[in-house]
Design an enzyme around this catalytic site. Structure first.
Site, PDB file in Angstrom:
ATOM      1  N   ASP A   7      37.103  46.095  65.028  1.00 17.05           N
ATOM      2  CA  ASP A   7      36.986  46.767  66.320  1.00 17.05           C
ATOM      3  C   ASP A   7      36.163  45.930  67.294  1.00 17.05           C
ATOM      4  OD1 ASP A   7      37.320  48.863  68.092  1.00 17.05           O
ATOM      5  OD2 ASP A   7      35.612  49.996  67.342  1.00 17.05           O
ATOM      6  N   CYS A  13      40.153  50.659  73.164  1.00 15.27           N
ATOM      7  CA  CYS A  13      40.709  51.338  71.995  1.00 15.27           C
ATOM      8  C   CYS A  13      40.990  52.797  72.314  1.00 15.27           C
ATOM      9  CB  CYS A  13      39.755  51.225  70.815  1.00 15.27           C
ATOM     10  SG  CYS A  13      38.101  51.850  71.132  1.00 15.27           S
ATOM     11  N   HIS A  28      43.423  56.946  67.068  1.00 21.76           N
ATOM     12  CA  HIS A  28      41.973  56.742  67.104  1.00 21.76           C
ATOM     13  C   HIS A  28      41.336  57.841  66.264  1.00 21.76           C
ATOM     14  CE1 HIS A  28      37.903  56.169  68.693  1.00 21.76           C
ATOM     15  NE2 HIS A  28      38.327  55.037  69.196  1.00 21.76           N
ATOM     16  N   HIS A  52      40.872  44.404  70.745  1.00 20.96           N
ATOM     17  CA  HIS A  52      40.599  43.763  72.027  1.00 20.96           C
ATOM     18  C   HIS A  52      39.272  43.023  71.913  1.00 20.96           C
ATOM     19  CE1 HIS A  52      37.955  47.170  72.401  1.00 20.96           C
ATOM     20  NE2 HIS A  52      38.998  47.987  72.341  1.00 20.96           N
TER      21      HIS A  52
END
Length: 494
Positions: free
Chosen positions: A35, A74, A99, A276
């Site tokens: 993450d 996210c 998520h 990301h």
């Protein structure tokens, strides 16, 4: 998810009982996703980072140095785009999905997407609870809880004697660590890898010249922690980020070593990536909500036995655990790819029928891809710069001026959409009018633009959009073969 939290491991197991054999006949497909991880790794040329286990994985893999996420949040559509190989304007998803937590009604999409429930370490229940005693003698919220990858290793052991092909996803939540909560003993040793005296500030801490107004958070003129961050605290944030990356690297090393010990390394495809990147003071930003490279660029590594590694290699460990204090020096070739490429690539390698390319209007299509199958690149020994290779990202804004919900606007509040194209030579972004009710973007309603020529401005600090005839750039975008669906619709209406 918040920036500063510890590593939480979650995993899912998807059984494929009728998996057809292909040119990549493997037993296991192993996805490791970190993450908020930007390419702060040794194998990506970061000389400060100590990431020997991921570096070792990269040395035996096809490593893409220029891989980009489609959205830098996210909580938005980055994970949706990755998992479906569809761009945000195609899925029309701009809010929570794929998520943990309320986004999936606390189900982690089980049983709809996974064959067994997600695993969360028991320590996770203490996250954000008042567990840490401060200097004032009171208990304060614990922003982070460390955990190791033992759950994943235990599950791997159950698969050794089962010949049924399967897919395992392991997520590290997350490789970032709050600089104000360094009371966890397991991370202290990793902080010692990065003495504060060796840390430096971001090379480009200033807002880029002629940046569009809503991108300039300093214009909000609000106090810390939303305004300017003291330099000594900036150094601590960067130190803790790198320490957490090294901690996460050790966990990846344990997973890869387990593959060796269980005899699975030579029959397992491994994919390592992130949803990301993250800004660590670049452009005066400390988050991920932008179209800059530091937010959109991610690591992307494919390990395929006997394809990315020589066939018939000597017996021995493929992934011996590497001491983090002995980082190898590595280098890799470049390629321009996107996270939407992962789905068609894994589909092809697993023997499933790879999804067909999506038509221009594909909202009603159940299964198609807006990405490329990267498997063909695994056999290429070298590559040259191709001006037609581009990556697309986008980000929504609620207004032309900065406001409290500028980073995370609800769908109903989105008024401007920033479409960004990244190629070898430039990053070009158009901020266009967006209608959240019809999901339509108007190419003729240009609110602002950004153009950074990367050869002389690799940090994207000088916006020369106003000095350029942007109609020429728009025509160039129209000629590209890989154009985001939202911009396709815009050109048809223009």
């Amino acid at each position: 998810s918040n920036m500063f939290a510890s590593i939480e491991t979650w995993l899912w197991l998807l059984m494929w009982s009728n998996l057809a054999l292909s040119v990549f006949p493997k037993k296991m497909y192993f996805s490791i996703i970190a993450d908020d991880l930007r390419p702060s790794l040794g194998c990506y040329g970061d000389t400060l980072a100590k990431s020997p286990n991921i570096d070792q994985l990269a040395s035996k893999s096809q490593t893409f140095l220029n891989a980009f996420a489609q959205v830098t949040s996210c909580l938005r559509s980055s994970r949706t785009s990755l998992l479906t190989s569809r761009r945000p304007d195609t899925t029309r998803v701009y809010d929570f999905v794929f998520h943990p937590g309320i986004a999936s009604n606390h189900t982690d999409d089980y049983p709809y997407s996974w064959s067994i429930p997600a695993y969360h370490p028991t320590s996770f229940i203490f996250e954000k609870k008042k567990m840490c005693k401060g200097e004032d003698g009171k208990l304060h919220a614990n922003l982070t809880m460390c955990s190791e990858c033992n759950g994943a290793v235990r599950l791997l052991k159950t698969r050794v004697s089962d010949d049924t092909p399967f897919f395992l996803a392991v997520g590290f939540h997350k490789p970032i660590y709050h600089s104000g909560s360094h009371r966890l003993p397991s991370l202290h040793e990793y902080l010692s890898l990065y003495p504060i005296d060796n840390m430096t500030l971001a090379l480009d801490p200033d807002v880029p010249i002629l940046l569009p107004l809503w991108e300039d958070v300093q214009k909000l003129n609000i106090s810390f922690p939303y305004g300017p961050i003291p330099k000594d605290f900036q150094l601590r944030i960067r130190q803790h980020y790198y320490a957490a990356v090294s901690y996460m690297d050790s966990q990846v090393g344990r997973l890869l070593s387990a593959l060796d010990e269980l005899g699975l390394a030579n029959n397992t495809v491994v994919v390592f990536t992130s949803d990301h990147g993250w800004s660590l003071g670049e452009h005066g930003e400390w988050a991920k909500y932008s179209n800059f490279d530091v937010a959109t660029r991610v690591p992307l590594i494919f390990y395929v036995p006997n394809v990315t590694t020589p066939s018939g290699q000597p017996l021995g460990y493929t992934f011996p655990f590497v001491d983090i204090f002995n980082k190898p020096e590595l280098s890799f070739k470049k390629n321009m790819v996107e996270l939407v490429d992962i789905f068609p690539t894994l589909s092809y390698m697993s023997g499933l029928i790879a999804p067909e390319p999506c038509p221009d209007f594909s909202f009603q299509e159940e299964l198609c891809t807006e990405g490329d199958n990267l498997a063909y690149t695994f056999y290429q020994s070298d590559e040259t710069k191709d001006a037609e290779k581009v990556a697309f990202s986008q980000y929504p804004r609620p207004a032309d001026t900065p406001q409290e919900n500028s980073d995370l606007p609800d769908l109903k509040d989105i008024k401007v959409m920033g479409y960004s194209v990244r190629c070898w030579y430039y990053r070009y972004t158009l901020w266009l009018g967006f209608n959240p009710k019809t999901f339509q973007v108007n190419l003729t309603d240009v609110h602002a633009g950004e153009l950074y020529m990367l050869e002389g401005d690799p940090g994207q600090d000088r916006n020369i959009y106003n000095g350029t005839d942007h109609t020429v750039m728009i025509r160039k975008l129209a000629s590209l073969s890989h154009v985001s669906s939202g911009m396709k619709r815009s050109r048809r209406r223009a």
